[in-house]
Scaffold this active site. Structure first.
Site, PDB file in Angstrom:
ATOM      1  N   GLU A   1      -4.982   3.912   5.947  1.00  0.00           N
ATOM      2  CA  GLU A   1      -4.709   3.680   4.522  1.00  0.00           C
ATOM      3  C   GLU A   1      -5.379   4.790   3.703  1.00  0.00           C
ATOM      4  O   GLU A   1      -4.873   5.254   2.686  1.00  0.00           O
ATOM      5  CB  GLU A   1      -5.264   2.314   4.093  1.00  0.00           C
ATOM      6  CG  GLU A   1      -5.057   2.062   2.611  1.00  0.00           C
ATOM      7  CD  GLU A   1      -5.898   0.934   2.060  1.00  0.00           C
ATOM      8  OE1 GLU A   1      -5.670  -0.217   2.435  1.00  0.00           O
ATOM      9  OE2 GLU A   1      -6.782   1.222   1.230  1.00  0.00           O
TER      10      GLU A   1
ATOM     11  N   ARG B   1       0.836  -1.217   0.000  1.00  0.00           N
ATOM     12  CA  ARG B   1       0.000   0.000   0.000  1.00  0.00           C
ATOM     13  C   ARG B   1       0.864   1.258   0.000  1.00  0.00           C
ATOM     14  O   ARG B   1       0.556   2.252   0.671  1.00  0.00           O
ATOM     15  CB  ARG B   1      -0.926   0.025   1.230  1.00  0.00           C
ATOM     16  CG  ARG B   1      -1.954  -1.088   1.281  1.00  0.00           C
ATOM     17  CD  ARG B   1      -2.958  -1.013   0.143  1.00  0.00           C
ATOM     18  NE  ARG B   1      -4.061  -1.910   0.349  1.00  0.00           N
ATOM     19  CZ  ARG B   1      -4.070  -3.188  -0.064  1.00  0.00           C
ATOM     20  NH1 ARG B   1      -3.043  -3.703  -0.708  1.00  0.00           N
ATOM     21  NH2 ARG B   1      -5.138  -3.941   0.145  1.00  0.00           N
TER      22      ARG B   1
ATOM     23  N   SER C   1     -10.758  -0.777   3.291  1.00  0.00           N
ATOM     24  CA  SER C   1      -9.983  -0.854   4.544  1.00  0.00           C
ATOM     25  C   SER C   1      -9.595   0.552   4.963  1.00  0.00           C
ATOM     26  O   SER C   1      -8.933   1.257   4.198  1.00  0.00           O
ATOM     27  CB  SER C   1      -8.702  -1.656   4.341  1.00  0.00           C
ATOM     28  OG  SER C   1      -8.982  -2.955   3.911  1.00  0.00           O
TER      29      SER C   1
END
Ligand code: FAD
Ligand code: EPU
Length: 337
Positions: free
Chosen positions: A333, A162, A237
């Site tokens: 995130e 990520r 998420s």
């Protein structure tokens, strides 16, 4: 191309937050993009793709530039591989389906991820054992200051979990305008080991899956697990899964012997943040208009009229509680804007 004023961004972000853009423009080609970037009266810009990885915590005074550059081109191909360039405003999942229709293998495990192709390198999107970087060749990006186009190769992008250079040194310095991929045309490398893909294929009655079967299996798993932003606002998420050292993990196991983990290197493991948040008691918790999803504790949700600042407050409470209970920091995130 027309600059609009005081418009609601609610339809443009999957959290469904009703923040206002003081100035808003949608651009459909590079010339429009360059001319918008040259306008002296709007020095500050916010780049908007599909709005599926951002939490709008306030009204935006900046010029919001909605990236709508369309087009997919096969740059070259032989019997084995195809090199394909997609413009930044193409919808990611529609691009995956285009690949499936052409029997181009590589990104089938990344089916049904929302957002734009142009945003995919920023956090190196990933799911079900595949990451964007596995099939990425390069991307073109326009500098917000010089208006020059740069090509970033795979090593230039410094991809991680990520993560990429666009979240660090090059953060908010470029607009990605296109992404180039390398796909297989035959002898596809199938990735069916992760999670429940093989059991999903089994329940579909498939023994020798094609890339199209894998795409369908992933779609079905995702539909059963993740809330559809059309029904309930969310950004997938909210946090990354934390990576901790083996030593920290041993300490965690003393108090929580059941803690799940995935090995990421010789010295480190990844802990599912969803487990930490569930264990901390937040799963399914509702605070009026917002809360934590009942089936997936990693997903924060907007039940209708929540403000971005409410969800940000909840995310901070979750981070603080997880740190207190487990001594593990979890990082957002989602881009907080
Ligand atoms: P946006 O939210 O529009 O933008 C994200 C950030 O990138 C912002 O800071 C924005 O300013 C910047 N930006 C946007 N476009 C550009 C551009 N062209 N150039 C430069 N900067 C730009 N992610 C995964 O990795 N795996 C998953 O499995 C996954 N599942 C998800 C499931 C759901 C239900 C949802 C809602 C999200 C999920 N996500 C997942 C997160 C999200 O889909 C990805 O991060 C996606 O790449 C975001 O794309 P976007 O165009 O919507 O980005
Ligand atoms: N878990 C719980 N409780 C929960 C949720 C999860 O205990 O409420 C534990 C379970 O042990 C489960 C494990 O967490 O086995 C993993 O859960 P899941 O398979 O749902 O995956 P995840 O780690 O929560 C990651 C990505 C997703 C991606 C899936 C599939 C991150 C931050 N998230 O989720 O990406 O789709 O794996 O590969 O890495 C996103 O980035 O927005 C996203 C949705």
């Amino acid at each position: 191309m027309q600059i609009q004023h005081n418009i609601s961004l609610k339809p443009y972000n999957t959290f469904g937050i009703d923040a206002t853009a003081k100035h808003f423009v949608s651009v459909s080609n590079s010339d429009q993009l360059k001319s918008v970037l040259s306008l002296k009266e709007y020095p500050n810009k916010l780049i908007l793709g599909g709005g599926s990885n951002m939490l709008l915590t306030k009204n935006q005074d900046k010029l919001v530039i909605h990236i709508n550059l369309k087009g997919i081109e096969i740059l070259s191909e032989d019997e084995d591989f195809a090199i394909v360039k997609a413009n930044a405003g193409e919808n990611w999942h529609e691009f995956v389906l285009w690949c499936m229709a052409n029997n181009f293998g590589g990104i089938e495990n990344l089916s049904l991820i929302p957002g734009n192709v142009g945003t995919s390198p920023i956090q190196n999107i990933g799911a079900y054992g595949v990451e964007l970087k596995d099939h990425f060749v390069s991307c073109e990006a326009l500098s917000l200051t010089t208006l020059e186009t740069h090509t970033f190769t795979k090593p230039d992008c410094q991809f991680g979990y990520r993560d990429s250079i666009f979240k660090r040194q090059e953060k908010e310095k470029h607009i990605i305008t296109s992404v180039t991929f390398k796909f297989t045309k035959r002898n596809h490398i199938l990735n069916t080991n992760y999670g429940t893909i093989s059991s999903e294929l089994e329940s579909m009655g498939i023994k020798n899956p094609t890339i199209q079967d894998i795409s369908k299996a992933v779609i079905s798993i995702r539909e059963s697990k993740l809330p559809n932003p059309k029904d309930i606002g969310n950004s997938g998420s909210f946090f990354k899964n934390p990576v901790i050292t083996n030593k920290q993990f041993e300490t965690l196991l003393l108090n929580f012997p059941e803690a799940p983990s995935y090995s990421v290197s010789e010295n480190e493991v990844k802990i599912p943040a969803g487990w930490l948040i569930e264990k901390a008691g937040f799963k399914g918790k509702r605070f009026g208009n917002y809360g934590v999803h009942k089936n997936q504790a990693l997903v924060l949700v907007n039940y209708g009229q929540a403000q971005g600042s409410d969800i940000l407050k909840l995310s901070k409470l979750i981070q603080k509680t997880v740190l207190r209970i487990f001594n593990i920091s979890i990082e957002a995130e989602v881009n907080i804007i």
